[in-house]
Design a protein around this motif. Structure first.
Motif, PDB file in Angstrom:
ATOM      1  N   VAL A   1       0.857  -1.179   0.000  1.00 14.80           N
ATOM      2  CA  VAL A   1       0.000   0.000   0.000  1.00 14.80           C
ATOM      3  C   VAL A   1       0.896   1.232   0.000  1.00 14.80           C
ATOM      4  CG1 VAL A   1      -1.793   1.251   1.268  1.00 14.80           C
ATOM      5  CG2 VAL A   1      -1.800  -1.251   1.246  1.00 14.80           C
ATOM      6  N   GLY A   2       0.508   2.206  -0.823  1.00 13.55           N
ATOM      7  CA  GLY A   2       1.263   3.453  -0.863  1.00 13.55           C
ATOM      8  C   GLY A   2       2.366   3.475  -1.900  1.00 13.55           C
ATOM      9  N   VAL A   3       2.303   2.550  -2.865  1.00  8.24           N
ATOM     10  CA  VAL A   3       3.340   2.503  -3.900  1.00  8.24           C
ATOM     11  C   VAL A   3       2.762   2.665  -5.301  1.00  8.24           C
ATOM     12  CG1 VAL A   3       4.954   1.136  -2.535  1.00  8.24           C
ATOM     13  CG2 VAL A   3       3.285  -0.025  -3.975  1.00  8.24           C
ATOM     14  N   GLY A   4       1.501   3.022  -5.411  1.00 11.17           N
ATOM     15  CA  GLY A   4       0.866   3.184  -6.715  1.00 11.17           C
ATOM     16  C   GLY A   4      -0.010   1.991  -7.044  1.00 11.17           C
ATOM     17  N   GLU A   5      -0.510   1.991  -8.282  1.00  8.16           N
ATOM     18  CA  GLU A   5      -1.439   0.940  -8.705  1.00  8.16           C
ATOM     19  C   GLU A   5      -0.741  -0.332  -9.163  1.00  8.16           C
ATOM     20  OE1 GLU A   5      -4.604   2.082 -11.284  1.00  8.16           O
ATOM     21  OE2 GLU A   5      -4.701   4.071 -10.403  1.00  8.16           O
ATOM     22  N   SER A   6       0.493  -0.235  -9.584  1.00 10.15           N
ATOM     23  CA  SER A   6       1.241  -1.400 -10.045  1.00 10.15           C
ATOM     24  C   SER A   6       2.447  -1.584  -9.140  1.00 10.15           C
ATOM     25  CB  SER A   6       1.691  -1.180 -11.495  1.00 10.15           C
ATOM     26  OG  SER A   6       2.426  -2.280 -11.946  1.00 10.15           O
ATOM     27  N   PHE A   7       2.695  -2.814  -8.711  1.00  8.55           N
ATOM     28  CA  PHE A   7       3.780  -3.043  -7.764  1.00  8.55           C
ATOM     29  C   PHE A   7       4.521  -4.342  -8.055  1.00  8.55           C
ATOM     30  CE2 PHE A   7      -0.467  -2.978  -5.834  1.00  8.55           C
ATOM     31  CZ  PHE A   7      -0.766  -4.333  -5.807  1.00  8.55           C
ATOM     32  N   PRO A   8       4.999  -4.529  -9.290  1.00 12.53           N
ATOM     33  CA  PRO A   8       5.683  -5.789  -9.614  1.00 12.53           C
ATOM     34  C   PRO A   8       6.982  -6.003  -8.850  1.00 12.53           C
ATOM     35  CG  PRO A   8       5.868  -4.246 -11.435  1.00 12.53           C
ATOM     36  CD  PRO A   8       4.912  -3.646 -10.435  1.00 12.53           C
ATOM     37  N   ASP A   9       7.739  -4.962  -8.582  1.00 12.47           N
ATOM     38  CA  ASP A   9       9.006  -5.145  -7.871  1.00 12.47           C
ATOM     39  C   ASP A   9       8.788  -5.602  -6.435  1.00 12.47           C
ATOM     40  OD1 ASP A   9      10.556  -4.465 -10.071  1.00 12.47           O
ATOM     41  OD2 ASP A   9      10.577  -2.333  -9.531  1.00 12.47           O
TER      42      ASP A   9
ATOM     43  N   ALA B   1       9.828  -8.735   3.009  1.00 12.65           N
ATOM     44  CA  ALA B   1      10.405  -8.346   1.716  1.00 12.65           C
ATOM     45  C   ALA B   1       9.571  -7.250   1.065  1.00 12.65           C
ATOM     46  CB  ALA B   1      10.512  -9.559   0.790  1.00 12.65           C
ATOM     47  N   VAL B   2       8.249  -7.366   1.147  1.00 11.96           N
ATOM     48  CA  VAL B   2       7.376  -6.324   0.605  1.00 11.96           C
ATOM     49  C   VAL B   2       7.479  -5.056   1.449  1.00 11.96           C
ATOM     50  CG1 VAL B   2       4.994  -5.686   0.070  1.00 11.96           C
ATOM     51  CG2 VAL B   2       5.814  -7.995  -0.452  1.00 11.96           C
ATOM     52  N   ALA B   3       7.510  -5.210   2.765  1.00 12.01           N
ATOM     53  CA  ALA B   3       7.580  -4.061   3.669  1.00 12.01           C
ATOM     54  C   ALA B   3       8.866  -3.263   3.497  1.00 12.01           C
ATOM     55  CB  ALA B   3       7.445  -4.528   5.117  1.00 12.01           C
ATOM     56  N   ALA B   4       9.903  -3.891   2.998  1.00 12.39           N
ATOM     57  CA  ALA B   4      11.157  -3.168   2.762  1.00 12.39           C
ATOM     58  C   ALA B   4      11.022  -2.158   1.622  1.00 12.39           C
ATOM     59  CB  ALA B   4      12.276  -4.167   2.440  1.00 12.39           C
ATOM     60  N   ARG B   5       9.988  -2.317   0.786  1.00 12.58           N
ATOM     61  CA  ARG B   5       9.783  -1.428  -0.366  1.00 12.58           C
ATOM     62  C   ARG B   5       8.512  -0.592  -0.270  1.00 12.58           C
ATOM     63  NH1 ARG B   5      12.054  -2.338  -5.454  1.00 12.58           N
ATOM     64  NH2 ARG B   5      13.633  -3.954  -5.540  1.00 12.58           N
ATOM     65  N   ALA B   6       7.620  -0.933   0.645  1.00 16.23           N
ATOM     66  CA  ALA B   6       6.330  -0.245   0.732  1.00 16.23           C
ATOM     67  C   ALA B   6       6.125   0.280   2.153  1.00 16.23           C
ATOM     68  CB  ALA B   6       5.202  -1.215   0.374  1.00 16.23           C
TER      69      ALA B   6
END
Length: 100
Positions: free
Chosen positions: A10-18, A60-65
């Motif tokens: 959440v908070g990274v836009g509509e697309s989050f492939p990385d 891993a996701v929380a490190a980017r979002a």
């Protein structure tokens, strides 16, 4: 034990492939039986090992979002291995027996 879970950054836009690719890498490297589709990933194993994969994938996701939503569903069936494929096989056999 069979776990079905999904992670949403959440908070990274509509697309989050990385962000999701990082979680998928954790899952692929875990060594447990798993299956992913467009909605969930299912992992089979013992409680501690499965929950460790969920934790590491979430981290891993929380490190980017800035925020991560986790939805988790569990089927706890002690002493019953092979749930990932077995439940589907049992249902398909039931349908075949009914002629469908």
């Amino acid at each position: 034990m069979l776990i079905a879970f999904t992670l949403t950054p959440v908070g990274v836009g509509e697309s989050f492939p990385d962000e999701i690719a990082d979680a998928v890498a954790v899952i692929r490297e875990c060594g447990l039986p798993y299956r992913s589709d467009s909605m969930y990933t299912m992992i089979e194993g013992e409680w501690d090992e499965v929950m460790d994969v969920v934790r590491r994938a979430t981290e891993a996701v929380a490190a980017r979002a800035p925020r991560v939503q986790l939805v988790l569903k569990a089927d706890l069936w002690p002493g019953r291995p092979g749930l990932l494929d077995g439940k589907i096989s049992t249902f398909e056999q039931h349908m075949a027996d009914r002629g469908r």
